[in-house]
Design a protein around this motif. Structure first.
Motif, PDB file in Angstrom:
ATOM      1  N   ALA A   1      -8.685  -0.171 -13.706  1.00  0.00           N
ATOM      2  CA  ALA A   1      -9.835  -0.273 -14.375  1.00  0.00           C
ATOM      3  C   ALA A   1      -9.392  -2.251 -15.311  1.00  0.00           C
ATOM      4  O   ALA A   1      -9.607  -2.791 -15.501  1.00  0.00           O
ATOM      5  CB  ALA A   1     -10.954   0.907 -15.460  1.00  0.00           C
ATOM      6  N   ARG A   2      -8.222  -1.513 -15.867  1.00  0.00           N
ATOM      7  CA  ARG A   2      -7.792  -2.547 -17.458  1.00  0.00           C
ATOM      8  C   ARG A   2      -7.053  -4.120 -16.208  1.00  0.00           C
ATOM      9  O   ARG A   2      -7.428  -4.919 -16.726  1.00  0.00           O
ATOM     10  CB  ARG A   2      -6.579  -2.161 -18.032  1.00  0.00           C
ATOM     11  CG  ARG A   2      -6.098  -2.919 -18.868  1.00  0.00           C
ATOM     12  CD  ARG A   2      -5.000  -2.083 -20.006  1.00  0.00           C
ATOM     13  NE  ARG A   2      -5.659  -0.777 -20.704  1.00  0.00           N
ATOM     14  CZ  ARG A   2      -4.942   0.494 -20.114  1.00  0.00           C
ATOM     15  NH1 ARG A   2      -4.148   0.348 -18.872  1.00  0.00           N
ATOM     16  NH2 ARG A   2      -6.012   1.276 -20.303  1.00  0.00           N
TER      17      ARG A   2
ATOM     18  N   ASP B   1     -13.962   9.864 -12.671  1.00  0.00           N
ATOM     19  CA  ASP B   1     -12.097   9.165 -12.867  1.00  0.00           C
ATOM     20  C   ASP B   1     -11.883   7.861 -13.129  1.00  0.00           C
ATOM     21  O   ASP B   1     -11.801   6.963 -11.885  1.00  0.00           O
ATOM     22  CB  ASP B   1     -10.659   9.757 -11.847  1.00  0.00           C
ATOM     23  CG  ASP B   1      -9.327   9.894 -11.947  1.00  0.00           C
ATOM     24  OD1 ASP B   1      -9.156   8.723 -13.741  1.00  0.00           O
ATOM     25  OD2 ASP B   1      -8.616  10.187 -11.448  1.00  0.00           O
ATOM     26  N   HIS B   2     -11.399   7.497 -14.476  1.00  0.00           N
ATOM     27  CA  HIS B   2     -11.616   5.910 -14.035  1.00  0.00           C
ATOM     28  C   HIS B   2     -10.141   4.688 -13.723  1.00  0.00           C
ATOM     29  O   HIS B   2     -10.910   3.977 -13.138  1.00  0.00           O
ATOM     30  CB  HIS B   2     -12.211   5.303 -15.593  1.00  0.00           C
ATOM     31  CG  HIS B   2     -13.570   5.684 -16.436  1.00  0.00           C
ATOM     32  ND1 HIS B   2     -14.307   5.545 -16.079  1.00  0.00           N
ATOM     33  CD2 HIS B   2     -13.655   6.400 -17.042  1.00  0.00           C
ATOM     34  CE1 HIS B   2     -15.467   6.119 -16.318  1.00  0.00           C
ATOM     35  NE2 HIS B   2     -15.315   7.140 -17.029  1.00  0.00           N
TER      36      HIS B   2
ATOM     37  N   ASN C   1       0.808  -1.405   0.011  1.00  0.00           N
ATOM     38  CA  ASN C   1      -0.535   0.218   0.157  1.00  0.00           C
ATOM     39  C   ASN C   1       0.928   1.248  -0.078  1.00  0.00           C
ATOM     40  O   ASN C   1       0.345   1.669   0.187  1.00  0.00           O
ATOM     41  CB  ASN C   1      -0.743  -0.152   1.475  1.00  0.00           C
ATOM     42  CG  ASN C   1      -2.309   1.283   1.353  1.00  0.00           C
ATOM     43  OD1 ASN C   1      -2.582   1.070   0.365  1.00  0.00           O
ATOM     44  ND2 ASN C   1      -2.651   1.801   2.350  1.00  0.00           N
ATOM     45  N   TYR C   2       2.113   0.638  -0.863  1.00  0.00           N
ATOM     46  CA  TYR C   2       3.399   2.454  -0.148  1.00  0.00           C
ATOM     47  C   TYR C   2       3.094   3.046  -1.439  1.00  0.00           C
ATOM     48  O   TYR C   2       2.041   2.993  -2.770  1.00  0.00           O
ATOM     49  CB  TYR C   2       4.301   2.035   0.021  1.00  0.00           C
ATOM     50  CG  TYR C   2       5.264   2.687   0.263  1.00  0.00           C
ATOM     51  CD1 TYR C   2       5.344   2.727   1.417  1.00  0.00           C
ATOM     52  CD2 TYR C   2       6.162   3.333   0.177  1.00  0.00           C
ATOM     53  CE1 TYR C   2       6.378   3.677   2.013  1.00  0.00           C
ATOM     54  CE2 TYR C   2       7.678   3.880   0.172  1.00  0.00           C
ATOM     55  CZ  TYR C   2       6.914   4.276   1.271  1.00  0.00           C
ATOM     56  OH  TYR C   2       7.851   5.220   2.159  1.00  0.00           O
TER      57      TYR C   2
ATOM     58  N   LEU D   1     -10.162   5.409  -1.260  1.00  0.00           N
ATOM     59  CA  LEU D   1      -9.262   6.848  -1.189  1.00  0.00           C
ATOM     60  C   LEU D   1      -8.088   6.120  -1.548  1.00  0.00           C
ATOM     61  O   LEU D   1      -6.998   6.781  -1.338  1.00  0.00           O
ATOM     62  CB  LEU D   1      -9.784   6.862   0.438  1.00  0.00           C
ATOM     63  CG  LEU D   1     -10.671   7.333   0.870  1.00  0.00           C
ATOM     64  CD1 LEU D   1     -10.744   7.267   2.943  1.00  0.00           C
ATOM     65  CD2 LEU D   1     -11.474   8.437   0.462  1.00  0.00           C
ATOM     66  N   ARG D   2      -8.186   5.241  -1.796  1.00  0.00           N
ATOM     67  CA  ARG D   2      -6.512   4.330  -2.529  1.00  0.00           C
ATOM     68  C   ARG D   2      -6.433   3.960  -3.707  1.00  0.00           C
ATOM     69  O   ARG D   2      -5.522   3.127  -3.976  1.00  0.00           O
ATOM     70  CB  ARG D   2      -5.836   3.410  -1.350  1.00  0.00           C
ATOM     71  CG  ARG D   2      -6.199   3.654   0.098  1.00  0.00           C
ATOM     72  CD  ARG D   2      -4.799   4.730   0.690  1.00  0.00           C
ATOM     73  NE  ARG D   2      -3.826   4.303   0.934  1.00  0.00           N
ATOM     74  CZ  ARG D   2      -2.729   4.908   0.588  1.00  0.00           C
ATOM     75  NH1 ARG D   2      -3.026   6.132   0.849  1.00  0.00           N
ATOM     76  NH2 ARG D   2      -1.640   4.497   0.587  1.00  0.00           N
ATOM     77  N   THR D   3      -7.789   4.271  -4.633  1.00  0.00           N
ATOM     78  CA  THR D   3      -7.371   3.586  -5.687  1.00  0.00           C
ATOM     79  C   THR D   3      -6.025   3.917  -6.682  1.00  0.00           C
ATOM     80  O   THR D   3      -5.816   3.328  -7.326  1.00  0.00           O
ATOM     81  CB  THR D   3      -8.236   4.131  -6.649  1.00  0.00           C
ATOM     82  OG1 THR D   3      -9.712   3.826  -5.894  1.00  0.00           O
ATOM     83  CG2 THR D   3      -8.273   3.778  -7.999  1.00  0.00           C
ATOM     84  N   ALA D   4      -5.346   5.213  -6.292  1.00  0.00           N
ATOM     85  CA  ALA D   4      -3.933   5.046  -7.110  1.00  0.00           C
ATOM     86  C   ALA D   4      -3.061   4.454  -6.545  1.00  0.00           C
ATOM     87  O   ALA D   4      -2.025   3.726  -7.540  1.00  0.00           O
ATOM     88  CB  ALA D   4      -3.621   6.633  -7.018  1.00  0.00           C
TER      89      ALA D   4
END
Length: 208
Positions: free
Chosen positions: A164-165, A158-159, A88-89, A122-125
């Protein structure tokens, strides 16, 4: 020594700046590398000393990462908590290293932890490597987590296309019919259509 570990050591060595850090790095290698030129302590003692690094105060991140990776790929579950933190870094390269080790650790808690990270809005990135890990694990949590994440991203402004892929590709690999509706929805997006078509073909192949 596997390539992932060699890449980790090259990356860490490039981060070191002081003579004290280089000395600490060399001492750590004596614990982490099998067949080091200088004979080290017995394997069990080396594992205990690596595990101590994970809980000791004021240890640099690179030392914890090397210790956790070494223990993780050897199946030592004392590495689990540190590897999940690294998964999760904020630096993708550390997430990838942690995911590799967690995939070999085979701790039953891994899938639940990866699912929690993948589905956290909150951690999608930072969800790319948890998603890929869920695909690799093929755990009961994998398909529900990938579906939940993909459906949320398809509806979001913001997909987050890479994540998503990865969900689309993972659902194709897992071959679960529950993914059909989400994959059809993914086809509506140009950036996901090729991966969705391939995933659907995998699902149809599995039905045969």
């Amino acid at each position: 020594m596997e390539e992932e570990f060699r890449a980790l050591l090259r990356r860490v060595r490039a981060e070191l700046v002081s003579p004290a850090e280089f000395s600490a790095y060399e001492r750590l290698l004596e614990l982490a590398v099998d067949g080091a030129p200088v004979p080290g302590p017995p394997a069990a003692e080396r594992a205990d000393r690596l595990a101590d690094i994970l809980v000791a105060t004021e240890q640099p991140l690179w030392a914890r990462e090397i210790a956790a990776f070494t223990l993780g790929v050897r199946g030592d579950r004392r590495a689990f908590e540190t590897l999940v933190l690294l998964l999760n870094y904020r630096e993708p390269v550390r997430c990838a290293t942690a995911a590799h080790a967690l995939g070999r650790l085979r701790d039953p808690r891994t899938a639940r932890a990866a699912a929690a990270l993948a589905t956290n809005p909150l951690r999608t990135a930072y969800a790319l490597h948890p998603v890929r890990l869920l695909t690799e694990l093929r755990a009961p949590e994998s398909v529900p987590a990938l579906l939940s994440t993909l459906e949320r991203l398809l509806a979001a402004p913001d997909h987050c296309w890479p994540v998503a892929r990865a969900c689309v590709e993972g659902l194709g690999v897992l071959g679960d019919g529950r993914a059909t509706r989400a994959l059809l929805a993914a086809r509506a997006h140009d950036r996901l259509r090729p991966a969705a078509d391939e995933a659907m073909a995998r699902l149809r192949g599995g039905e045969g």
